[in-house]
Each structure stands twice: as structure tokens, then as C-alpha cells.
Motif scaffolding. Sequence first.
Motif, PDB file in Angstrom:
ATOM      1  N   GLY A  11       0.773  -1.226   0.000  1.00 57.00           N
ATOM      2  CA  GLY A  11       0.000   0.000   0.000  1.00 57.00           C
ATOM      3  C   GLY A  11       0.802   1.272   0.000  1.00 57.00           C
ATOM      4  N   SER A  12       2.057   1.226  -0.399  1.00 61.39           N
ATOM      5  CA  SER A  12       2.896   2.429  -0.375  1.00 61.39           C
ATOM      6  C   SER A  12       3.589   2.614  -1.710  1.00 61.39           C
ATOM      7  CB  SER A  12       3.930   2.324   0.751  1.00 61.39           C
ATOM      8  OG  SER A  12       4.827   3.413   0.695  1.00 61.39           O
ATOM      9  N   LEU A  13       3.295   3.733  -2.369  1.00 56.24           N
ATOM     10  CA  LEU A  13       4.013   4.066  -3.595  1.00 56.24           C
ATOM     11  C   LEU A  13       5.432   4.534  -3.275  1.00 56.24           C
ATOM     12  CD1 LEU A  13       1.586   5.939  -6.029  1.00 56.24           C
ATOM     13  CD2 LEU A  13       2.640   3.711  -6.310  1.00 56.24           C
ATOM     14  N   LEU A  14       5.591   5.112  -2.116  1.00 56.53           N
ATOM     15  CA  LEU A  14       6.936   5.541  -1.715  1.00 56.53           C
ATOM     16  C   LEU A  14       7.850   4.337  -1.590  1.00 56.53           C
ATOM     17  CD1 LEU A  14       8.729   7.905  -0.957  1.00 56.53           C
ATOM     18  CD2 LEU A  14       7.962   7.660   1.423  1.00 56.53           C
ATOM     19  N   ALA A  15       7.307   3.241  -1.111  1.00 59.88           N
ATOM     20  CA  ALA A  15       8.091   2.008  -1.020  1.00 59.88           C
ATOM     21  C   ALA A  15       8.464   1.506  -2.411  1.00 59.88           C
ATOM     22  CB  ALA A  15       7.310   0.941  -0.259  1.00 59.88           C
ATOM     23  N   TYR A  16       7.547   1.633  -3.367  1.00 55.91           N
ATOM     24  CA  TYR A  16       7.857   1.243  -4.752  1.00 55.91           C
ATOM     25  C   TYR A  16       9.004   2.076  -5.303  1.00 55.91           C
ATOM     26  CZ  TYR A  16       7.345   0.903  -9.821  1.00 55.91           C
ATOM     27  OH  TYR A  16       7.601   0.747 -11.157  1.00 55.91           O
ATOM     28  N   LEU A  17       8.957   3.389  -5.065  1.00 58.25           N
ATOM     29  CA  LEU A  17      10.007   4.273  -5.573  1.00 58.25           C
ATOM     30  C   LEU A  17      11.335   3.970  -4.894  1.00 58.25           C
ATOM     31  CD1 LEU A  17       8.005   7.637  -5.731  1.00 58.25           C
ATOM     32  CD2 LEU A  17       8.759   6.262  -7.666  1.00 58.25           C
ATOM     33  N   ARG A  18      11.298   3.653  -3.591  1.00 57.57           N
ATOM     34  CA  ARG A  18      12.540   3.321  -2.903  1.00 57.57           C
ATOM     35  C   ARG A  18      13.135   2.021  -3.439  1.00 57.57           C
ATOM     36  NH1 ARG A  18       9.891   4.297   2.663  1.00 57.57           N
ATOM     37  NH2 ARG A  18      10.346   6.497   3.127  1.00 57.57           N
ATOM     38  N   ALA A  19      12.258   1.066  -3.748  1.00 57.46           N
ATOM     39  CA  ALA A  19      12.749  -0.229  -4.220  1.00 57.46           C
ATOM     40  C   ALA A  19      13.406  -0.115  -5.578  1.00 57.46           C
ATOM     41  CB  ALA A  19      11.599  -1.233  -4.274  1.00 57.46           C
ATOM     42  N   ASN A  20      12.901   0.767  -6.440  1.00 54.29           N
ATOM     43  CA  ASN A  20      13.436   0.893  -7.792  1.00 54.29           C
ATOM     44  C   ASN A  20      14.493   1.981  -7.920  1.00 54.29           C
ATOM     45  OD1 ASN A  20      11.697  -0.903  -9.803  1.00 54.29           O
ATOM     46  ND2 ASN A  20      10.284  -0.054  -8.284  1.00 54.29           N
ATOM     47  N   ASN A  21      14.519   2.931  -6.999  1.00 49.06           N
ATOM     48  CA  ASN A  21      15.480   4.036  -7.066  1.00 49.06           C
ATOM     49  C   ASN A  21      16.015   4.341  -5.664  1.00 49.06           C
ATOM     50  OD1 ASN A  21      14.975   5.155 -10.035  1.00 49.06           O
ATOM     51  ND2 ASN A  21      12.971   4.735  -9.111  1.00 49.06           N
ATOM     52  N   PRO A  22      16.712   3.404  -5.077  1.00 45.09           N
ATOM     53  CA  PRO A  22      17.177   3.621  -3.697  1.00 45.09           C
ATOM     54  C   PRO A  22      18.321   4.645  -3.625  1.00 45.09           C
ATOM     55  CG  PRO A  22      18.051   1.566  -4.551  1.00 45.09           C
ATOM     56  CD  PRO A  22      17.132   2.098  -5.616  1.00 45.09           C
ATOM     57  N   ASP A  23      18.285   5.437  -2.568  1.00 47.01           N
ATOM     58  CA  ASP A  23      19.359   6.407  -2.294  1.00 47.01           C
ATOM     59  C   ASP A  23      19.297   6.730  -0.796  1.00 47.01           C
ATOM     60  OD1 ASP A  23      21.270   8.335  -2.178  1.00 47.01           O
ATOM     61  OD2 ASP A  23      20.381   9.643  -3.710  1.00 47.01           O
ATOM     62  N   ASP A  24      20.207   6.160  -0.051  1.00 45.68           N
ATOM     63  CA  ASP A  24      20.172   6.342   1.400  1.00 45.68           C
ATOM     64  C   ASP A  24      20.475   7.773   1.808  1.00 45.68           C
ATOM     65  OD1 ASP A  24      19.590   3.680   1.637  1.00 45.68           O
ATOM     66  OD2 ASP A  24      21.693   3.056   1.882  1.00 45.68           O
ATOM     67  N   THR A  25      21.129   8.514   0.935  1.00 45.84           N
ATOM     68  CA  THR A  25      21.480   9.890   1.297  1.00 45.84           C
ATOM     69  C   THR A  25      20.330  10.860   1.084  1.00 45.84           C
ATOM     70  OG1 THR A  25      22.322  10.323  -0.936  1.00 45.84           O
ATOM     71  CG2 THR A  25      23.878   9.433   0.682  1.00 45.84           C
ATOM     72  N   ALA A  26      19.345  10.454   0.285  1.00 44.14           N
ATOM     73  CA  ALA A  26      18.198  11.325   0.016  1.00 44.14           C
ATOM     74  C   ALA A  26      17.268  11.363   1.213  1.00 44.14           C
ATOM     75  CB  ALA A  26      17.453  10.841  -1.215  1.00 44.14           C
ATOM     76  N   LEU A  27      16.437  12.402   1.278  1.00 45.17           N
ATOM     77  CA  LEU A  27      15.580  12.618   2.443  1.00 45.17           C
ATOM     78  C   LEU A  27      14.554  11.507   2.607  1.00 45.17           C
ATOM     79  CD1 LEU A  27      14.900  14.537   4.770  1.00 45.17           C
ATOM     80  CD2 LEU A  27      13.326  15.724   3.236  1.00 45.17           C
ATOM     81  N   LEU A  28      13.933  11.070   1.545  1.00 37.68           N
ATOM     82  CA  LEU A  28      12.916  10.018   1.593  1.00 37.68           C
ATOM     83  C   LEU A  28      13.470   8.662   1.158  1.00 37.68           C
ATOM     84  CD1 LEU A  28       9.849  11.936   0.111  1.00 37.68           C
ATOM     85  CD2 LEU A  28      10.293  11.425   2.502  1.00 37.68           C
ATOM     86  N   GLY A  29      14.759   8.585   0.955  1.00 36.59           N
ATOM     87  CA  GLY A  29      15.363   7.322   0.537  1.00 36.59           C
ATOM     88  C   GLY A  29      15.168   7.030  -0.934  1.00 36.59           C
ATOM     89  N   VAL A  30      14.792   8.020  -1.744  1.00 39.19           N
ATOM     90  CA  VAL A  30      14.552   7.851  -3.179  1.00 39.19           C
ATOM     91  C   VAL A  30      15.500   8.763  -3.929  1.00 39.19           C
ATOM     92  CG1 VAL A  30      12.868   7.993  -5.053  1.00 39.19           C
ATOM     93  CG2 VAL A  30      12.124   7.337  -2.753  1.00 39.19           C
ATOM     94  N   ARG A  31      16.108   8.233  -4.972  1.00 44.41           N
ATOM     95  CA  ARG A  31      17.012   9.026  -5.780  1.00 44.41           C
ATOM     96  C   ARG A  31      16.322  10.301  -6.238  1.00 44.41           C
ATOM     97  NH1 ARG A  31      18.330   8.612 -11.199  1.00 44.41           N
ATOM     98  NH2 ARG A  31      16.898   6.831 -11.337  1.00 44.41           N
ATOM     99  N   LYS A  32      17.035  11.422  -6.171  1.00 51.67           N
ATOM    100  CA  LYS A  32      16.432  12.740  -6.427  1.00 51.67           C
ATOM    101  C   LYS A  32      15.832  12.830  -7.829  1.00 51.67           C
ATOM    102  CE  LYS A  32      17.498  17.689  -6.280  1.00 51.67           C
ATOM    103  NZ  LYS A  32      16.836  17.946  -7.548  1.00 51.67           N
ATOM    104  N   GLU A  33      16.531  12.286  -8.841  1.00 49.70           N
ATOM    105  CA  GLU A  33      16.029  12.373 -10.211  1.00 49.70           C
ATOM    106  C   GLU A  33      14.702  11.619 -10.349  1.00 49.70           C
ATOM    107  OE1 GLU A  33      18.989  11.558  -9.341  1.00 49.70           O
ATOM    108  OE2 GLU A  33      20.321  13.117 -10.152  1.00 49.70           O
ATOM    109  N   ALA A  34      14.595  10.449  -9.695  1.00 49.30           N
ATOM    110  CA  ALA A  34      13.366   9.668  -9.786  1.00 49.30           C
ATOM    111  C   ALA A  34      12.202  10.380  -9.102  1.00 49.30           C
ATOM    112  CB  ALA A  34      13.579   8.289  -9.175  1.00 49.30           C
ATOM    113  N   MET A  35      12.467  10.956  -7.887  1.00 49.81           N
ATOM    114  CA  MET A  35      11.401  11.682  -7.193  1.00 49.81           C
ATOM    115  C   MET A  35      10.977  12.920  -7.995  1.00 49.81           C
ATOM    116  SD  MET A  35       9.275  11.942  -4.773  1.00 49.81           S
ATOM    117  CE  MET A  35       9.811  10.662  -3.628  1.00 49.81           C
ATOM    118  N   ASP A  36      11.952  13.592  -8.592  1.00 50.47           N
ATOM    119  CA  ASP A  36      11.641  14.764  -9.405  1.00 50.47           C
ATOM    120  C   ASP A  36      10.786  14.371 -10.608  1.00 50.47           C
ATOM    121  OD1 ASP A  36      12.058  17.632  -9.959  1.00 50.47           O
ATOM    122  OD2 ASP A  36      13.086  16.880 -11.727  1.00 50.47           O
ATOM    123  N   THR A  37      11.142  13.252 -11.242  1.00 47.62           N
ATOM    124  CA  THR A  37      10.342  12.753 -12.373  1.00 47.62           C
ATOM    125  C   THR A  37       8.931  12.410 -11.934  1.00 47.62           C
ATOM    126  OG1 THR A  37      12.294  11.874 -13.512  1.00 47.62           O
ATOM    127  CG2 THR A  37      10.161  10.926 -14.106  1.00 47.62           C
TER     128      THR A  37
END
Length: 892
Positions: free
Chosen positions: A703-729
Motif C-alpha cells: 500500500g505504499s508508492l513511496l516504497a515502490y520508488l525506494r525499491a526501484n530508485n534507492p538512495d540512502d542519502t536522500a531525504l525520503l530514501g529515493v534518488r532525487k532524479e526519480a522523485m523529481d520525475t
Amino acid sequence: MEAFHFATTTDLSELSVHVKIDRLDGHQKPIPYSVLLKRPDLRHRASNTNPHSELYVTAQIWADSKPLTVEVQTAYKSFKNARIWGEWLPLPITYASLPVSAQVAITVWDLSPAEDKDSDRHAIPFGGTTIPLFDKDNTLQKGRQRCRIHRFKAADGLSNTTTRWVIPPERKGRNDAPQEHAVDEQITEMQRLEELLKKQEMGDIPENPWLDKLVFRKMEKIKDKAIEAEHTAMNRRKSQSNGINGHVGHDAEDDIFYLDIELPRFDHSIVFTDMEYLPPPVSDIKLLSDSEIRLRPPPEVSFGPGIGTDDAEAGRLIRIYDPEIGRRANPAEDKHRELMRSQQTDSLDRDRKPNVHVRDKLFALLNRGPLDEITTQERDEIWKFRYFLSSRKRALTKFVKCVNWHNEREARQAAPMLDKWAEIDVDDALELLGPQFDHPVVRSYAVERLKKADDDELQLYLLQLVQALKYEASGDRDDSSLARFLVTRAANSLALGNFLFWYLVVEVSDSSSDQAPEHRELFAKVEYDFMTELEKTPEGKEIRRTFRRQVELLTVLAQLSKEVRYGGGDRLAKIARLKKALADPKNDLTNFDPLPLPLDPSVMINGVYPEDCNVLKSSLLPMVLNFRTMANTKYPIIFKTGDDLRQDQLVIQIITLMDQLLKKENLDLKLTPYRILATSAFTGAFQFIPSMSLAAALQKHKGSLLAYLRANNPDDTALLGVRKEAMDTYIKSCAGYSVITYLLGVGDRHLDNLLISPSGAFFHVDFGYILGRDPKPYAPQMKIAPQMIEGMGGPEHPNYMAFKEYCFTAWSTLRKSSNLILNLFALMKEANIPDIKVEREGSVRKVEQRMWLGKSEGDAGREFEKLIEESVNDRMAGVIDAAHDWMQWLKK
């Protein structure tokens, strides 16, 4: 049943009505001397002094108690032994103009100068008769007719006439005298012989000259005896009646006369047919469709106070139609404008400048949308200051609208102005190709502007330009400047030629009732001209061969799709059957000569990967195929049969255009306008984008799209754990599609047709409902699911604020290009697209309403932000999504 041959009265449009006055037969009782002593004027009547005195006859057509023609009179004739005229009277009216109630009023006039006091006839009525021209079966009467003359009465011609040509027989009692029955037998015999004589004249009974003479003499004797017997019987009844009442004298009804007339004979029966007149040329507005009539009922009025207020009539509504309200222009104003413009001279208008007040009004007028009407006064001002406005390109479309191009003088004055005007933009050129501009000069000018656009820009509007061919004037379609332009440009560009070819193929193959036959013929002719033009180019023959191979490839795929869809077995069996068919050498799909992909002619394909295919879980079971490109890469497509993809094709084309408009303003919202092409009215293909529906992603990641984005574009340094380019897209694409689907009124939005790719690109698919239509009640205007906001970090996260800013910027940017978007939809009004057919005239208005063009930038911005908040917090949208998920679970 035997064949019945007949003609209609409308077939006799040039033949006037004729009636032949033949002869007068009858018996006149001599006037007693006692009556003559009291009435010495009776001695001056010609008929009282001589039984064969000169009489003349008048005839006149009546209908519904009103005369339709003037009287026509017989020529003077002196009689010796009998009153026989034998003269045809032509009446000044044609058979086609006769109403079904038409009748001929015939009056016989008796010369009597002593009694004439009020007229110049010097005659009084000898008697009259009125005969209808059509019988009870609405068939024109023909041949000989025997009419009863009503003595001393002029034929009245009224609907309930008192001078009927046939007097119905009186009802006889059991105690009637034997003489009465004998008289009836004589009259019946006379009528029988008259009918036989009429049949012989019509050719039903063969002629026998020597025997006919004997029969005619015998008939005359029988006729005279029958009239005399009828006269005697009438006098006997009169005497009995007068003996009771104590009155004896000369009565007008004591005399019996019959007038023989003859009506024209025709080879067939003539049946009355009312002339069907075309609607009066009062309204110049196109008739509404059934759906629009339901949405906009005709006006209704009720009786006013004190009018028809009986209990049975109280509150009754009457529907009225006033054709004058359907005119776009007032005829008097049109004439006034024509007179005023004919007096104005170019030499004076060149130097004319508006004052400040008029200038501000003109500039405000230029900022109006293409759908806004221009008043008569505004048209006059635009014409008056046309030279002043000619330096402003936005004013040209307004100028063209203020000209009556069907007036030759006005068109001659206006046509030279087009070349002097500042060069217009493409959106204005598209408006001039719309249905309201059919003059060849205007359309040719628009085409000249389009010639300056490059192939990439032209490809964005090609779908609408093909539809614009329908708006060419019917007389100019054979020599259409737009058709010549499209054919010439497409023949020199593979990409343009590829899409023009398929757009035309689809329109020609559409044999539904919504596609007019003349439009199919038009598109077939343009396609033929395109093929002919290709032959003139160096690579034309090869390109024609390429198109033929594309058709063969898609024909094979369509056949395979039908076999997969209608073949037995479950989905796995269908996939196995598809793989086997793709690998079959006779289908020639694994390896073939390089061929431009119809969806994207810039991609060359040379085969299909048989093992890498699939059949999707859908009612139509579309196929997923992977083509092999010349670079040994895969190009996946989805091929579908049984569905018309033209509506989806239109939406994707508009999304592609909007993506280009946003990028011109340096706003890349990471949209995914995948390729789509309708190959017929029931088949098509579109590009397959590796992605996952939001429903599937939520189910996979708890039930979490944020989890989907983290799984496909992980980045531990980002605020939400999602690579910045992917979150921006993700944020930008959510904003872009939210705005675009709102503007287009895309409906039936649920988590199964909202997709997301591993790169974070969010996009919509399945555009079965657009322009505000939605199968679900209370659906939100803008689809922003709570799960989408959760993927950004929630409504309190700065990403949500960025999302709203992107939404407003995108909407504001597209709002500035409203003219182009509205003109593109206006050109599609006659397209055979389901949601446009529902309300063709209102389809463009629905897009315009969602742009809020009547509001200022600040007010529109505040309203739009409010709309976003309402869509995010819409609880009904969550209920709809839950109901959809439940229905999908039941189908499994």
C-alpha cells in the motif's frame, strides 16, 4: 394483388386544370299567366321566352370555402335545338397547386337585363353546381360527369355547399306509391347507361360505330323520359305538400336540370400528394442532434392569466418554434452592412484611426477566444478600422469573421487585405480551416501559412488537418488547396507520408453510419492522389511498396489476434498458440526485410521475437509483441482488435502537443506520450511502456508508492530514501498528467489505469471517456489519489507544495495556448469519435470551460489551487476506487 399504376398531382406541375362544359339537359315547367301578371319582369328572362335560349357558364376553383382563382367564362353561343357548348375552359391553376379539398363551382347564367340592378352581368343565375375534383380516395376525378343544377342559385363553392353536384336519394318507405318506384328505376337505368358511356369513352368498352349510333339515340330517349318522370314525381310530392300547407305556386325546385361536364382523362389514376416544401431559409444554424435536443429542450410557454384557464386547459404547455431566433444574423442588418460598406472607400479607410475608447475595445476584442461571438457593431468597427488592425496578426481571424464571403462585392474588397496583413501564427491558420470558413480564398491563405511549418510541427496537427478536408466546400473538394498541400508534403517526407497514409486508410475503412459516404469518397480520392504523387518522386515506388508491406504485416497480426481472442483454452493456451503462430514460417514474421514501424517510421524493424510475447488479461485479449529493430533492440507494442483506438489516438496526440508547448516554456514535466496508431475502425496498436499499475504497485509494496520508488530508485542519502532524479520525475509527471487529464475531461480514472514506470514516470492509459464523461457518479474533476500524494511524502512534505506549483505553472502555460488547443478540437467536431459524437457542438466548449478564460490570472490561480485541494480531499474518489477494486476481485 394486381399492380396499381398511378401518378401524383406533383407530377403535373406544368399542366393547368381544365373542365369541358358539354351540354345542359332538363325539363322546365311553364310559368302560369297568373304569376306573370304579378311578376312582369319574368317575361324578360331569356329562358322563359325560349326553351333553347342563350346561356353562358362560369367556372371557378374553390377550396376550404375560399376562391382560389378568378372566374372563367364560356364564349357566346346561339342554340337551336339543344344547349350544347362543347367548350374546354382552362382554369388559371395547375394540378400540383390544388389542395385535396379543391372543387369546381359552375354557374349557368340566364340573360335578364330587366332584373339586373347591382352588377354589370345583365344576367341572373339559371342554376349552379359544385363538384369536388378529388373523390373520397383522394384520386383525381376524370372523364364525363353529370351534375345536378340547383335552380336560381349561383354555385357557392363552400365546404358545406348547398349546390352539391349529386343529390343523395331520399329514403323510401314501404307505403310509397308504385309510381315512385317506377321513377327510381328509370333514374337508376339512366345512371347505369351514363356509367357505361363513361367506360366506353375511357376505352374500357370497345367501339362499334353503327351500333353505337342506335344506342346513343335510345339513351337520349331514356334520359329525357327519366328527367320528365323525375320532374313529374317531384311536382306530385309538391302538390301533396302544398295541399296540406295551403300554398300553390311556382317554386324554384320545380325544374330539374343536369349539366354534363367532362374532366381530362389520364392513362393512370392521379393521386393527391401534398407538395413537400423545403424548410424556409430563415435559420442558418445547424440542426441539433438528438442528444443535444435532450440536453437543451425547445422553449415552452403556458397560457397567460385568464387565457384558457378552464379546468381542462389550466397549466397546459405549448411548444412553439420561432425560426427567426435561429438566425445568426439579422437580414436587415446584413443589408445595412452591405450598403454601408459599399459606400466606404479604401482611400478614406487607410488613414482612419480609432479614438482611445474604440482602440481599447478593439484590443480587448482581439484577446477573445475563437469560440466567442462577435456582435454586429463590433463587426462594423473591425471593418471600419481594418487597415489600422492589419499590423496585428491576432486580428486577422476577427476580420475574416466580420466579412460576408458569400457576397461577391464584399469578398472582392476583403480578399486583398489578407496579403497585406501581418503573418499569423499556426493556431490562427488552423482556425481558418474550420467549418465556418468555406471560402477558397480564406482556406488557401491558411494553407500558405501552414507551408512555412516544418515537418515535425506539421505532424503534430496532421490528424486535425485530415479531418479539416471535410469542411472544404463541396464544389471545391476536387481542387482543394489543403488536399494538394498535404499530398505534396507527405510525398516528400516518409514520416508525414506514413501517418497520412494510415489516417486516410482508417477513414476510408469506416463504413459506419456516422461516416458520411461523401466523406469516404473524399478520403479515398485524397489517398489516390497521394499514391499518384508518390509515383512522381524518385523513391515513390519503393515507398508505395513499403506501405503495402505494412498493410500485409498488420493484416497478419489482426488475423492472429482474432485467432487468439476467439480460440479456445485458457490464457496460457492462448499464449502458446500465439508463440506457435509467430514462429510459423508461412506467416513470415520472424525475419523479413527491414520495414519502417507504422507507429514510428523512424524505427526500422526486421522481425518479431516469437518467444517474447504475451496475452494481457483483458476482455479483448490484446497481444504484446516485441519487434526486433535494426540495432538488435526490442520495440514492444500492444496490438488490439475489436476496439476503435481513434479516441485514444486523439488524446495521445493532444498530450504530445501539450508536452511540446510546455517544453517551449522550459517546463519539462517528464510526460510519457507513448505512440499509438489506429489501423482501422476496429484494430490498432500502441507502444508498450514497461510499467506497473498503481493498484499492482500498492499491492506488491503493502500500500505504499513511496516504497515502490525506494525499491526501484534507492538512495540512502536522500531525504525520503529515493534518488532525487526519480522523485523529481514522479512529482513533475503527476502534476503534468493531473492538469492535462483535467483539461481534456478524462473520465473513468482508477488505480488500474494509472501507471508508474521504474524510473518514477507516472502516466495515464485507457482514454475511453473524455470531455467530462464518466461512467461513475460523483467522480472528481481532477484525479489525484491519496496514494499519489503519499508517494511524494505526504501533504505536509515540501514535495507536495512543489507538486502544486508545477500543476499551476503547467495549467497557466497551457491556458496561454488555449486558441491552438480549442482550434484543434474544433477541427475534430465531425470526426467519428465516440465522446465527440455525443455533443459535437459542445465538445469544444467543455475544453474551454476548464481553462476559465473569462477569469483573470490571479482569480484563476486561486480557483485552481482550490480545485487541487478539493480533488485531494475528495472522499468519494476513495469510495469509487474501493468499489472498482472489489469489482475486479469478483471478476477473478
